[in-house]
Design an enzyme around this catalytic site. Structure first.
Site, mmCIF file in Angstrom:
data_model
loop_
_atom_site.group_PDB
_atom_site.id
_atom_site.type_symbol
_atom_site.label_atom_id
_atom_site.label_comp_id
_atom_site.label_asym_id
_atom_site.label_seq_id
_atom_site.Cartn_x
_atom_site.Cartn_y
_atom_site.Cartn_z
ATOM 1 N N GLU A 84 0.834 -1.216 0.000
ATOM 2 C CA GLU A 84 0.000 0.000 0.000
ATOM 3 C C GLU A 84 0.862 1.257 0.000
ATOM 4 O OE1 GLU A 84 -3.124 0.161 -0.455
ATOM 5 O OE2 GLU A 84 -3.989 -1.742 0.186
ATOM 6 N N ARG A 88 0.760 3.877 -3.172
ATOM 7 C CA ARG A 88 0.173 5.198 -2.898
ATOM 8 C C ARG A 88 1.245 6.260 -2.682
ATOM 9 N NH1 ARG A 88 -5.546 4.195 0.151
ATOM 10 N NH2 ARG A 88 -5.668 1.973 -0.154
ATOM 11 N N ASP A 211 -5.097 -9.259 -8.679
ATOM 12 C CA ASP A 211 -5.346 -8.244 -9.720
ATOM 13 C C ASP A 211 -4.123 -7.522 -10.310
ATOM 14 O OD1 ASP A 211 -5.086 -7.017 -7.206
ATOM 15 O OD2 ASP A 211 -6.979 -5.954 -7.249
ATOM 16 N N GLU A 327 -11.977 1.259 -10.431
ATOM 17 C CA GLU A 327 -11.546 0.354 -11.508
ATOM 18 C C GLU A 327 -12.403 0.404 -12.762
ATOM 19 O OE1 GLU A 327 -11.515 -0.376 -8.284
ATOM 20 O OE2 GLU A 327 -9.397 -0.835 -7.892
ATOM 21 N N THR A 411 -0.749 1.328 -10.399
ATOM 22 C CA THR A 411 -2.070 0.794 -10.038
ATOM 23 C C THR A 411 -2.871 1.762 -9.168
ATOM 24 O OG1 THR A 411 -3.234 -1.209 -9.367
ATOM 25 C CG2 THR A 411 -1.436 -0.477 -7.937
HETATM 26 C C1 DMJ Z 1 -6.236 1.142 -4.996
HETATM 27 O O1 DMJ Z 1 -5.401 1.322 -3.901
HETATM 28 C C2 DMJ Z 1 -5.511 0.474 -6.138
HETATM 29 O O2 DMJ Z 1 -6.217 0.657 -7.325
HETATM 30 C C3 DMJ Z 1 -5.279 -0.998 -5.898
HETATM 31 O O3 DMJ Z 1 -4.706 -1.625 -7.027
HETATM 32 C C4 DMJ Z 1 -6.584 -1.669 -5.569
HETATM 33 N N1 DMJ Z 1 -7.333 -1.021 -4.529
HETATM 34 C C5 DMJ Z 1 -7.486 0.413 -4.571
HETATM 35 C C6 DMJ Z 1 -8.686 0.915 -5.340
HETATM 36 O O4 DMJ Z 1 -9.785 0.121 -5.334
#
Ligand code: DMJ
Length: 420
Positions: A84, A88, A211, A327, A411
């Site tokens: 995370e 982020r 994912d 998403e 992501t």
């Molecule tokens: C985000 O932190 C990122 O997109 C991650 O890949 C999946 N979860 C959240 C959004 O849903």
């Protein structure tokens, strides 16, 4: 529409500033704040910074950069989640640096990267879940493909920008070690132990926990022109399309499959899995991308806003609630860019209108605990400003706002530009 999205970003950002400034997240109903750990990591500003820049909110972005540079410290005795914090924070600092040239952000990214590196010191090279930013101590040996395989875009970019090759090497090795443990039919499972390298859950799917592993195989091959990643993506997507994809009367979906036998064992589709049309579109597979986005759109419109998961055979809710996730919007953005079909902007308008209708509060936006009753809950994750509103803005903006031939979005929707 882009201007409407920008106004809603400003609304949520003002709410954050008024009630949660300096903290990780705003609590949009109680008008308080939430920090992930014992010290704030200034998460919402770091995650939201490049959205401000793309939206042309330049004064706000400059003030935010100053605040981050003067107040964010990683010298904290806290165990953070490597995955995370990488997607982020490291991602946000790197894109913030690339968009502004502010070297203070690169210095912070380099410091954070150094402090996260001990996470990779397992017998297999696959990272532990948690690492202590001050001591380098690690914990959490049971992890999943997403947490192992969603690091190379950020660590690799950090290598390219600092000249320190160790970041690329560690994240790439983790990805390869994971790929090497795929089953004989080419699938990965849901949980794996980083000490033993053994799978503890053999269920394969494209949802949360796996994912973004797929996403980074493809995106790292594009961003770094890495032939290993390309080869790993090619063989992985073939296996996923062969064993996990599921054509049903209700649409084209991806379900749950045993990684060893290829036997189909479940029919759930998560909101998180709606990133996949975007990844398929980026890979050139517009046919599957279109069909899957249509299915995900059906899921959104069942109750007027997207449930966290449905059973796609019965079209009933498997997990209630909407976490303000991006998403399905991300996928509409890629499909619009690659097909030019106005259908995806029409979808975007529906997504935006639902968000404003059901999630907007007097100070910001709130997640929902129940998509049928539209009950709001006291959470607004930083990805709402980093991703959800950014993808909506990009969907309605001219392509020059973000040139996809020069940028790869991580992501968390942080654009990495290939300047090397
Ligand atoms: C985000 O932190 C990122 O997109 C991650 O890949 C999946 N979860 C959240 C959004 O849903």
């Amino acid at each position: 529409m882009a201007e409407r999205v920008r106004q809603e970003f400003k609304h949520a950002w003002e709410g954050y500033k008024q009630y949660a400034w300096g903290h990780d997240d705003l609590k949009p109903l109680s008008k308080g704040y939430h920090d992930w750990y014992a010290h704030t990591l200034v998460m919402t500003p770091v995650d939201a910074l490049d959205t401000m820049m793309l939206m042309g909110l330049n004064d706000e972005a400059a003030k935010t950069r100053d605040y981050i540079a003067n107040n964010l410290s990683f010298d904290r005795d806290i165990y953070v989640k490597n995955f995370e914090i990488t997607i982020r924070m490291l991602g946000g600092l790197l894109s913030g640096y690339q968009l502004s040239g502010d070297k203070r952000l690169l210095a912070l990214a380099d410091d954070l990267g150094t402090r996260l590196l001990p996470a990779f010191n397992s017998p297999t090279g696959m990272p532990y879940v948690y690492v202590n930013l001050k001591t380098g101590a690690v914990r959490g040996e049971e992890t999943n493909p997403a947490e192992i395989g969603t690091l190379l875009i950020e660590f690799g970019t950090l290598s390219k920008l600092t000249g320190k090759t160790v970041y690329y090497e560690k994240a790439k090795r983790a990805l390869v070690e994971l790929y090497n443990r795929r089953s004989p039919i080419g699938l990965v499972g849901s949980s794996i132990n980083v000490k033993t390298g053994k799978w503890s859950d053999p269920v394969s799917h494209i949802g949360g926990g796996i994912d973004s592993y797929y996403e980074y195989l493809l995106k790292a091959s594009i961003l770094f022109d890495d032939p290993d990643c390309k080869r790993m993506w090619n063989s992985t997507i073939d296996a996923v399309n062969k064993y996990v994809a599921d054509d049903e009367p209700t649409g084209f979906w991806y379900g749950q499959t045993n990684m060893n036998t290829g036997v189909h064992i479940g029919n759930d589709f998560e909101a998180l899995a709606a990133f996949f049309p975007g990844t398929l579109a980026l890979s050139g597979d517009l046919d599957r991308a279109r069909k899957l986005e249509d299915s995900a759109y059906t899921m959104w419109t069942l109750y007027g806003i997207e449930p966290e998961a449905i059973n796609y055979k019965t079209m009933t809710i498997a997990s209630n609630g909407y976490e303000l996730r991006p998403e399905i919007i991300e996928s509409a953005f890629y499909l619009y860019r690659f097909t030019g079909n106005p259908r995806y902007r029409e979808m975007g308008r529906v997504f935006f209108d639902s968000l404003v209708k059901y999630c907007r509060t007097d100070v910001a936006f709130a997640a929902l605990s129940d998509v049928k009753k539209k009950t709001q809950k006291d959470e607004m994750e930083s990805f709402f400003l980093a991703e959800t509103l950014k993808y909506l803005y990009l969907l309605f903006s001219p392509p020059e706002t973000l040139d996809l031939s020069k940028n790869v979005l991580n992501t968390e929707a942080h654009p990495m530009r290939r300047t090397w």
